[in-house]
Write a protein that holds these residues in place. Sequence first.
Motif, mmCIF file in Angstrom:
data_model
loop_
_atom_site.group_PDB
_atom_site.id
_atom_site.type_symbol
_atom_site.label_atom_id
_atom_site.label_comp_id
_atom_site.label_asym_id
_atom_site.label_seq_id
_atom_site.Cartn_x
_atom_site.Cartn_y
_atom_site.Cartn_z
ATOM 1 N N PHE A 56 -5.805 -8.183 -6.760
ATOM 2 C CA PHE A 56 -6.702 -7.039 -6.807
ATOM 3 C C PHE A 56 -5.925 -5.780 -6.444
ATOM 4 C CE2 PHE A 56 -8.183 -4.620 -3.136
ATOM 5 C CZ PHE A 56 -7.463 -5.204 -2.112
ATOM 6 N N GLN A 57 -6.407 -4.630 -6.928
ATOM 7 C CA GLN A 57 -5.812 -3.346 -6.587
ATOM 8 C C GLN A 57 -6.927 -2.314 -6.472
ATOM 9 O OE1 GLN A 57 -2.711 -2.449 -9.440
ATOM 10 N NE2 GLN A 57 -1.387 -4.067 -8.665
ATOM 11 N N HIS A 58 -6.745 -1.410 -5.517
ATOM 12 C CA HIS A 58 -7.732 -0.356 -5.285
ATOM 13 C C HIS A 58 -6.993 0.946 -5.081
ATOM 14 C CE1 HIS A 58 -11.390 1.596 -3.736
ATOM 15 N NE2 HIS A 58 -10.565 2.203 -2.902
ATOM 16 N N ALA A 59 -7.445 1.992 -5.761
ATOM 17 C CA ALA A 59 -6.790 3.296 -5.647
ATOM 18 C C ALA A 59 -7.853 4.374 -5.491
ATOM 19 C CB ALA A 59 -5.946 3.576 -6.881
ATOM 20 N N GLN A 60 -7.516 5.393 -4.679
ATOM 21 C CA GLN A 60 -8.475 6.462 -4.419
ATOM 22 C C GLN A 60 -7.734 7.794 -4.368
ATOM 23 O OE1 GLN A 60 -11.434 5.073 -1.986
ATOM 24 N NE2 GLN A 60 -12.445 7.027 -1.595
ATOM 25 N N THR A 61 -8.361 8.835 -4.901
ATOM 26 C CA THR A 61 -7.697 10.133 -4.959
ATOM 27 C C THR A 61 -8.535 11.217 -4.290
ATOM 28 O OG1 THR A 61 -8.670 10.432 -7.165
ATOM 29 C CG2 THR A 61 -6.392 9.701 -7.081
ATOM 30 N N GLY B 46 0.839 -1.195 0.000
ATOM 31 C CA GLY B 46 0.000 0.000 0.000
ATOM 32 C C GLY B 46 0.866 1.234 0.000
ATOM 33 N N ALA B 47 0.300 2.329 -0.487
ATOM 34 C CA ALA B 47 1.057 3.573 -0.554
ATOM 35 C C ALA B 47 0.118 4.754 -0.434
ATOM 36 C CB ALA B 47 1.845 3.659 -1.869
ATOM 37 N N TYR B 48 0.645 5.830 0.151
ATOM 38 C CA TYR B 48 -0.082 7.107 0.248
ATOM 39 C C TYR B 48 0.811 8.177 -0.338
ATOM 40 C CZ TYR B 48 -2.538 11.118 2.187
ATOM 41 O OH TYR B 48 -3.214 12.303 2.342
ATOM 42 N N VAL B 49 0.308 8.806 -1.398
ATOM 43 C CA VAL B 49 1.084 9.790 -2.150
ATOM 44 C C VAL B 49 0.445 11.153 -1.963
ATOM 45 C CG1 VAL B 49 1.881 10.477 -4.447
ATOM 46 C CG2 VAL B 49 1.724 8.054 -3.863
ATOM 47 N N ARG B 50 1.274 12.146 -1.733
ATOM 48 C CA ARG B 50 0.759 13.506 -1.568
ATOM 49 C C ARG B 50 1.591 14.436 -2.431
ATOM 50 N NH1 ARG B 50 -1.996 15.883 2.891
ATOM 51 N NH2 ARG B 50 -1.758 18.142 2.969
ATOM 52 N N GLY C 168 -1.693 20.240 -9.740
ATOM 53 C CA GLY C 168 -0.706 19.309 -9.203
ATOM 54 C C GLY C 168 -0.825 19.104 -7.708
ATOM 55 N N ASN C 169 -1.968 19.418 -7.139
ATOM 56 C CA ASN C 169 -2.201 19.200 -5.706
ATOM 57 C C ASN C 169 -3.192 18.068 -5.528
ATOM 58 O OD1 ASN C 169 -0.604 21.504 -5.040
ATOM 59 N ND2 ASN C 169 -2.359 22.795 -5.573
ATOM 60 N N GLY C 170 -2.848 17.094 -4.715
ATOM 61 C CA GLY C 170 -3.781 16.002 -4.488
ATOM 62 C C GLY C 170 -3.127 14.880 -3.721
ATOM 63 N N THR C 171 -3.928 13.864 -3.478
ATOM 64 C CA THR C 171 -3.412 12.665 -2.817
ATOM 65 C C THR C 171 -3.862 11.435 -3.586
ATOM 66 O OG1 THR C 171 -5.313 12.288 -1.367
ATOM 67 C CG2 THR C 171 -3.590 13.789 -0.563
ATOM 68 N N LEU C 172 -3.103 10.379 -3.415
ATOM 69 C CA LEU C 172 -3.438 9.092 -4.024
ATOM 70 C C LEU C 172 -3.144 8.019 -2.991
ATOM 71 C CD1 LEU C 172 -3.931 6.968 -6.292
ATOM 72 C CD2 LEU C 172 -1.563 7.333 -7.001
ATOM 73 N N ALA C 173 -4.142 7.220 -2.685
ATOM 74 C CA ALA C 173 -3.958 6.091 -1.785
ATOM 75 C C ALA C 173 -4.228 4.812 -2.567
ATOM 76 C CB ALA C 173 -4.910 6.189 -0.597
ATOM 77 N N VAL C 174 -3.356 3.849 -2.430
ATOM 78 C CA VAL C 174 -3.495 2.622 -3.211
ATOM 79 C C VAL C 174 -3.133 1.418 -2.340
ATOM 80 C CG1 VAL C 174 -1.170 2.931 -4.139
ATOM 81 C CG2 VAL C 174 -2.745 1.393 -5.291
ATOM 82 N N VAL C 175 -3.879 0.356 -2.528
ATOM 83 C CA VAL C 175 -3.543 -0.932 -1.905
ATOM 84 C C VAL C 175 -3.674 -2.004 -2.978
ATOM 85 C CG1 VAL C 175 -4.209 -0.319 0.437
ATOM 86 C CG2 VAL C 175 -5.904 -1.290 -1.103
ATOM 87 N N GLY C 176 -2.892 -3.040 -2.800
ATOM 88 C CA GLY C 176 -2.947 -4.146 -3.751
ATOM 89 C C GLY C 176 -2.479 -5.416 -3.082
ATOM 90 N N ALA C 177 -2.947 -6.536 -3.605
ATOM 91 C CA ALA C 177 -2.538 -7.823 -3.063
ATOM 92 C C ALA C 177 -2.587 -8.859 -4.170
ATOM 93 C CB ALA C 177 -3.424 -8.245 -1.897
#
Lengths: 506, 596
Positions: free
Chosen positions: B486-491, B413-417, B448-457
Amino acid sequence: MKRSLQCAALLLAATLSRPALADDTDDTTDPSLGLSPGTPSSTVIPGGMAPAFGQHPKDDQDWRFDFHGFFNMPFRVGIRSRQSPGPGESSTVLHAPPVVPDDLRTFSHTGVVPLPYAQLNLSYGNSVVTGNVILLARNATSAASYFDPPSQAGINDVFLSFNVPNLAKNVHFEANVGAFSNRYGIMGEYDEGRYATPIFARTNGAGENILAKLALGDVSISLEQGIQGQNDKSPPQIIPDAWNDYSLATVGTTFVNHAHVGLGYKHFVTLGGHYMTAWSQDDRASVGALNPDGRINLVGGELRFTMGRFGHLFVGAAHVNADKSASVGRTVEILNTRGGQGLIDFYLGPNSNGTGKLTTFAAQYDLSLARLLRYPDLFEGDGPDIFISLFGIQTLVKSNDPAFDGVTKRKFGAMGSYSLLPWLAATVRYDRVQPDTGDDSKTFSTVSPALLFRTGWQAHDQIALQYSHWFYGANTNVLRAGYPAVEDHSIVPDKDMVSLTASFWW
Amino acid sequence: MARRLRRLAQTALLVSATLSTLPRAVHAQGAALPAAPASPANDDDAQPSQEQRSANEERSKPSEPETNKDTVKPSNAAASPAAAPELPVPAPPTSQVRDELDPAGYVPGYRKSMGLGIAPWVPRVGSVPGGFTPSFAAPSPTSDWSFNFTGYMSAALRTSWSPRKNDASPDQHTTGYHSPPQTADQYGTFTGTNTVPGSWADMTFQYGNRYVTGYVSIATYDPSRAASYTNPGSQYLLNNVYMTVRVPPLDHARLAFTVGAVPNFYGALEQYGVGAYAPYVIGYVPGVGETANFEYDLSQSLTLQVEQGVRGVISSPPKGIVNNNSTGFANQNWPASWVHHEHIGFLHRGEIQVQGALHYFYNWSMDDRTAQPVDDTMTIGVDEAHPKDGHISELGADFRVLGGRFGYLAAAGAYVRGRDSALLTGLNTYGGTGVRLFKDWWGQNSHGNGTLAVVGAEYNLSIGTLARYPLAFYGEGPDLIAMVAFQHAQTTSDDAAFDGRARNKFGTEWTYRMLSWFGIGARFDHVRPNSKDPDESFSVITPKLYFKSNWTSHDLVTVQYARWFYGSHTAAQGTDPVAHENLDNQMLSVAFGMWW
């Protein structure tokens, strides 16, 4: 009739039968109606006497594959204060590459800023003949932020080397044939010196180069000759662009012929003389205008002292005479410039019509103090040492362009290094560059201390952590930017640089 | 003058004494030279290696009796009468001493080649800094280096087709065939499922010993022979150029440094690859720089792993660069960018191996060269006249279980800002660089401002291994292999169209290897690119035939058919977008892969 038929059958059988060959028992050939995919897509070798591609040579156990290479891969950051930072802008700026006056093609190049470079030498041959293919790049794609086609030269050199050490008594003969580069005026003992600049010339092209050495007791005589040309010429409709490395249709097919003679005494001193002429006489270079046939002549001399414990000294002088040289192509490189247009851009000036002269003097001295001071005790570089290097180049320009005529360019420097542990050394280098000795305001200097990490006293690997600081004159302006890079006097240069460079060769 | 000469002589003596009395560490294992003698005061009596002894027999030290090779002598003994040696040998005549050194290595003054130029195969570079590294052409001591050649290659014939988009004329067929396939499956984007095989050739040349190895790789994603046009950017040529230095093992610890141009990859969900879906869940860091790896064995089975790195680019796009294929679509507005990254993790060995790690990345720029005279009003969300120093920070975590017969499970998983990151390159997160995040994930109104959260397995299982337990099975027999991913991403974003948008995809693949040379398989994937528009969702089903030369051979030929089931708004994103009406929904491919 029956006897005739029998004779004919016997004759046919004799014709069709063949001697048993070693390959008869070799069943590794795949059945195929066409050529193997790996067969080169080129014409057959003339003469019909060379076995085809893929056929094993009869003496293949004497042949071997060799693989050598070199790379220099730097992480570099140029640093300075930002002028008038605005909202969201930091007060310090970081640049890659560093914005400093160190362009390879200019006289100001010192080699302080490490340049990316990678070379793979693939060779196959025996003791007499070797085929060589060299892949070369001045970039690494995984570290590039944009694709610069000329920086990936790809297959750069392709040539045969012949080596006949005992052609006759005390005569050694070598020859290279194919596409390769020659370099003369090498300030280093085994490399292009602290400035990475052959002071006579570098030739690039397809052709031949023959070396003959004759040993007469303590004296040796070397004779060398070469001629090279180019594979092609920029087509008339070409538009100078990045992908073609800004090629010009007004540059004609160029040839270079060169001859050299050397006199050596006891491996101690070598006196060398050089002559080179590069010219173009190509009507296709006159696109839309009269473009005269150009020529660049070069004569030079060198003294190289291989003084054992007293070190290595190179002293050389070169005189270049360029005559309407705009049409002379990149077959010849003078002081790292490319062809006549390079001389115009960096030495003779845009109003010179490619006509002018350069007179260059250069010297480099390298010394291992441990070797000197421990003598006659044995020291083989396998212990603490202090290494000293002194070097300098001066060039006087005579040009038809008044703005460039009479300019003397000078640069010199010194490097001191201390190897204290098998894995650790320290070095500091000082350079001073006077792009015009008549205008001190353009002069600048650099100081570059560095730590060197390696895996042994004489390792072929090195990681250099370096800091450099520039001291600029009021009008230091030899900075180039853009695509293609051109002089830009509005650029504010970086004052500091930090670099981490991996160097490795095998 | 005399005083000056005296001072020089005194300085020389002082330097000489310093050089001769400095402690000499044990010689590096890679050198042909032996360890220093035990007595630290006698540095100049290092014993020559076996191959040098025969050469050195011709050289003798003047005014000193020749002693047994193992006898240690003080370095200043020549100036005073020496004690009687144990094995007296007459001193050799002084005239036999020669100032020769072979091989000289870096030591100047012993040039062998008397040529007037330099050989064509010598690199076109100057001297490396310091003077202590022997030049390329300099004769050097022999070493225990070896050469290794590794690589991977794949290439595919692939075509997609669909009815011709406009009415066919009498001279045209009613079906259009396309290559590359025009499907929603774009490599490296969220809509990519790896269904469409590509080409990649990568050769790595290695040379070195146990302590240092140099690597140079050559790569391409478009072999010229099969290309219909010259695509310069596809030929990476010299791609990775770097070296790895492995410090001699410390007590329970290992330290290595990698310096040069090579990327670091994080968040792979397969044991030896990126996983069922590209890109890497956490991301990768390209560029040139250094990475330091440290491992410490806390116990027999537990190891602490720490990693740190810094990366930059060799050069940023210069002013005036043309934004087209020949430059890789580079943009003069992209600043020079930098990334530093740190990682800490653990590895637990045992019948079931467990590994976990935390990751931190910081990508930033501080470049004033990209400011343009005026803003380009065509580019929404970017002010080229006043570009801000952007940055992206990322936190990541991954966990993997090598479960023996129970298979391989990985999760990440990752959290990008991002802040003002619309022009930022460097760090490649799950959503790409700042440039791609801006275009595909946060929208042009985000600046260019935002966040991205992603998990995968992903979970991979060899049922043949599980069923045969406790008998060992190394893949040399029939097997049924299953994969679920599976992978899930949210912004979140300042652009309303992208704020709160979720994307997810999942898939499963089953492969039955029935013969040593043959297997069959099938894969199903479902992709939901936009939680705000369910009509963008699509599915793809892919039956496959596999051919190999043996059970565990390193080669594979795959023949596959793929069928896409699109929603009414499905489209392909990324650098080669395809509008919905131009999508093909069927593909046939023949691909091969091999590694060594």
